[in-house]
Scaffold this motif. Structure first.
Motif, PDB file in Angstrom:
ATOM      1  N   GLY A 187      58.871  32.861  36.978  1.00 40.46           N
ATOM      2  CA  GLY A 187      58.333  33.662  37.501  1.00 40.46           C
ATOM      3  C   GLY A 187      56.803  32.696  38.038  1.00 40.46           C
ATOM      4  N   SER A 188      57.020  31.665  36.924  1.00 42.14           N
ATOM      5  CA  SER A 188      56.616  30.345  36.970  1.00 42.14           C
ATOM      6  C   SER A 188      54.686  31.107  37.391  1.00 42.14           C
ATOM      7  CB  SER A 188      56.796  29.776  38.999  1.00 42.14           C
ATOM      8  OG  SER A 188      57.964  29.541  38.843  1.00 42.14           O
ATOM      9  N   PHE A 189      54.671  31.199  36.991  1.00 45.42           N
ATOM     10  CA  PHE A 189      53.094  32.726  36.502  1.00 45.42           C
ATOM     11  C   PHE A 189      51.622  31.156  36.568  1.00 45.42           C
ATOM     12  CE2 PHE A 189      49.335  32.773  34.020  1.00 45.42           C
ATOM     13  CZ  PHE A 189      48.505  33.946  35.020  1.00 45.42           C
ATOM     14  N   LEU A 190      52.153  29.758  35.766  1.00 46.49           N
ATOM     15  CA  LEU A 190      51.067  28.727  35.801  1.00 46.49           C
ATOM     16  C   LEU A 190      51.218  27.764  37.222  1.00 46.49           C
ATOM     17  CD1 LEU A 190      49.059  28.402  33.655  1.00 46.49           C
ATOM     18  CD2 LEU A 190      50.629  26.427  32.717  1.00 46.49           C
ATOM     19  N   PRO A 191      51.860  27.574  37.895  1.00 43.03           N
ATOM     20  CA  PRO A 191      52.394  26.909  39.377  1.00 43.03           C
ATOM     21  C   PRO A 191      51.720  27.690  40.294  1.00 43.03           C
ATOM     22  CG  PRO A 191      54.030  26.765  37.959  1.00 43.03           C
ATOM     23  CD  PRO A 191      53.116  27.536  36.613  1.00 43.03           C
ATOM     24  N   ARG A 192      52.352  28.973  40.257  1.00 45.64           N
ATOM     25  CA  ARG A 192      51.335  29.802  41.531  1.00 45.64           C
ATOM     26  C   ARG A 192      50.017  29.711  41.188  1.00 45.64           C
ATOM     27  NH1 ARG A 192      55.795  32.793  43.393  1.00 45.64           N
ATOM     28  NH2 ARG A 192      57.907  32.630  41.747  1.00 45.64           N
ATOM     29  N   HIS A 193      48.517  30.058  39.872  1.00 48.21           N
ATOM     30  CA  HIS A 193      47.981  29.986  39.559  1.00 48.21           C
ATOM     31  C   HIS A 193      46.943  29.071  39.666  1.00 48.21           C
ATOM     32  CE1 HIS A 193      49.485  34.665  38.930  1.00 48.21           C
ATOM     33  NE2 HIS A 193      47.599  34.970  39.229  1.00 48.21           N
ATOM     34  N   LEU A 194      47.260  27.941  39.965  1.00 52.20           N
ATOM     35  CA  LEU A 194      47.230  27.172  39.869  1.00 52.20           C
ATOM     36  C   LEU A 194      46.898  25.992  41.077  1.00 52.20           C
ATOM     37  CD1 LEU A 194      48.434  24.986  36.514  1.00 52.20           C
ATOM     38  CD2 LEU A 194      45.597  26.736  37.229  1.00 52.20           C
ATOM     39  N   ALA A 195      48.143  27.141  41.453  1.00 53.00           N
ATOM     40  CA  ALA A 195      47.965  26.447  43.093  1.00 53.00           C
ATOM     41  C   ALA A 195      49.155  25.323  43.406  1.00 53.00           C
ATOM     42  CB  ALA A 195      47.498  26.780  43.864  1.00 53.00           C
TER      43      ALA A 195
END
Ligand SMILES: Cc1cc2nc3c(=O)[nH]c(=O)nc-3n(C[C@H](O)[C@H](O)[C@H](O)COP(=O)(O)OP(=O)(O)OC[C@H]3O[C@@H](n4cnc5c(N)ncnc54)[C@H](O)[C@@H]3O)c2cc1C
Length: 499
Positions: A187-195
């Motif tokens: 899901g990698s929420f943080l990596p995606r939202h922290l770009a």
């Protein structure tokens, strides 16, 4: 709904929930969030001796006696028979060739069995993740930890504190937190939202997967015997294992649970098995079973389970992000990267990540050492990913010739057994690297093993003397770490567990 906490943990796989339990035990305020609801389908099931050992040590250190039984087959069966689980006495590998039935031979040159325990009671397990993860979540709730399922996060803003917003059961939701741990895996929420930038191209392993959960999968042992195989010197029943069928350019895992459910999937090298995008998962599965008839017989009656639904198919399995942590966030290993299921390293690595983060955030919260500790977590995890990738990518190359594979894989098993024994003896601990990744000597030996393998494979068909030379080469390279008599030709690829 508006909430505030010290540490938000995203994802209630075993990684996220265990982290929450360990931090809660140390007095930190945590909130667990998941977009799904338990029980749900998930894979990543097979444990290993180092995973069991770390699990056990965490239960002792953080006083979680109710979880301790899950470290071994015997205690698990006695204490939690209602939680589905599989018996794993070790690793078994069989080399198949297209359009031919498996052909055993007296010297076991196309098979490899490595025991990971010497009896069932102390054996490793396959965790049936719908049950396992749900149980851990119920334990977290029992401890008073807030667990929010069916919570979809849309954004993370601010910093000091972070503000996470989304919807919980269709209601607007907001959570402020001083620190965020991402345990969402793919899901990698943080990596995606922290770009964060994707770094997948730094990985040499290139595989994709077709997988599911099944009923009606037959045992491999009887088929092996039917084809003339000899089991007298097998160190354990080959089905009570993480069973691997090695094929051209890939492999298949078969993990049996006590309930009759089997988790199975093919991992296929992208160069050998370019993505047949037009094919459904079912069409590709059937094609592979037809191409490898002995595997086809094992799966001839198999049907996917209702919880799994139709077979699943992925694109490239590998993922990796440019950073694993900063001063106020961290990724668990399976969010930081995804590699390949070969040799079942994932859960053990996740547990090592959980262990380090729990120690760091538990003992250095509000302390100037926290930021350097997290910077170290970042570099250490990165180094470990590189080593695991080198091992797995090398094994894929060695699949071309099973004699080379059964020698090359010993670089991994020697390192894994050595680090397990060292840990068991109290000579390594929380902050040491996974799989000797920080030992220059081990890494040099691995480098040389990979270089030699490539050299052999680049010079045409592998002759018997050349395969034997390679075995001797690997035997010399693993000598300082070889605590289990690996690479011994007298063992004919059958390795019992040595205490
Ligand atoms: C094909 C394959 C086979 C594998 N087999 C093995 C094996 O046999 N042995 C082994 O050791 N390892 C294996 N692994 C690795 C293993 O899957 C991982 O080590 C393990 O799942 C990590 O657990 P986790 O709790 O960190 O993450 P996960 O198990 O991935 O759990 C993630 C959780 O986060 C939730 N989530 C996802 N996105 C969001 C979001 N945006 N917001 C909120 N929640 C979210 C999900 O619902 C889930 O509950 C395998 C991996 C693959 C790809």
């Amino acid at each position: 709904m508006e909430l505030a906490t010290e540490i938000a943990i995203l994802g209630t796989g075993f990684g996220g929930t265990l982290t929450a339990l360990l931090l809660h035990r140390q007095g930190r305020r945590v909130v667990l969030i998941d977009r799904g609801r338990h029980p749900r389908f998930l894979i990543g099931e097979s444990s290993t001796p180092i995973a069991d050992l770390v699990w056990q040590q965490l239960c002792t250190r953080y006083q979680l006696p109710r979880l301790e039984a899950l470290a071994k087959w015997g205690p698990w069966q006695r204490e939690y028979p209602q939680l589905d689980c599989g018996l794993k006495r070790g690793f078994s590998y069989y080399r198949h060739h297209p359009d031919r039935h498996f052909e055993p031979n007296a010297d076991h040159t196309n098979e490899l069995l490595i025991a990971a325990s010497n009896h069932d009671d102390s054996a490793d397990t396959h965790w049936y993740r719908p049950d396992f993860d749900q149980f851990l979540v119920s334990e977290a709730r029992r401890e008073g930890i807030a667990v929010l399922e069916e919570t979809t996060l849309d954004a993370i803003t601010g910093r000091e504190p972070w503000r996470l917003t989304g919807r919980h059961l269709d209601e607007p939701f907001a959570l402020t937190a001083e620190f965020v741990i991402d345990a969402t895996g793919e899901g990698s929420f943080l990596p995606r939202h922290l770009a964060l930038s994707p770094q997948v191209e730094s990985l040499q392993t290139r595989s994709r997967s077709v997988y599911g959960h099944f009923t009606g999968v037959d045992l491999w042992g009887p088929e092996y015997v039917h084809r003339g195989g000899r089991t007298a010197d097998h160190p354990f029943a080959c089905d009570d294992a993480a069973l691997h069928h090695v094929i051209d350019g890939g492999w298949m895992y078969v993990l049996r649970f006590r309930s009759g459910v089997t988790s199975a999937g093919f991992l296929l090298n992208l160069e050998h098995h370019a993505d047949r995008a037009a094919w459904s998962a079912e069409a590709e599965w059937q094609w592979l079973l037809a191409r490898y008839p002995s595997i086809g017989r094992q799966f001839s009656r198999a049907e996917t389970t209702p919880l799994c639904g139709p077979l699943r198919k992925t694109g490239r399995v590998q993922r990796r992000w440019s950073r694993c942590a900063d001063r106020d966030w961290a990724l668990l290993p399976f969010t930081a990267y995804g590699l390949d299921a070969l040799h079942s390293t994932g859960n053990a690595h996740t547990l090592r990540g959980v262990e380090r983060l729990a120690d760091l955030l538990g003992t250095r919260w509000d302390h100037p050492d926290l930021a350097p500790g997290l910077a170290h977590y970042d570099t250490q995890l990165s180094r470990e990913i590189d080593v695991l990738d080198q091992v797995v990518a090398g094994c894929y190359q060695a699949f071309a010739d099973f004699r080379l594979f059964s020698s090359f894989a010993m670089l991994y098993f020697a390192g894994a057994i050595f680090s397990e024994v060292r840990r068991r003896q109290g000579k390594s601990g929380v902050h040491d690297d996974f799989l000797l990744a920080n030992e220059p000597d081990y890494r040099n030996r691995l480098d040389r093993g990979v270089a030699e393998l490539r050299q052999i494979l680049s010079t045409g068909p592998v002759t018997a003397p050349r395969a034997e030379q390679f075995r001797q080469f690997i035997e010399r390279e693993i000598a300082p770490y070889n605590m289990a008599g690996l690479c011994d030709p007298a063992r004919h690829n059958m390795y019992p567990y040595l205490d």
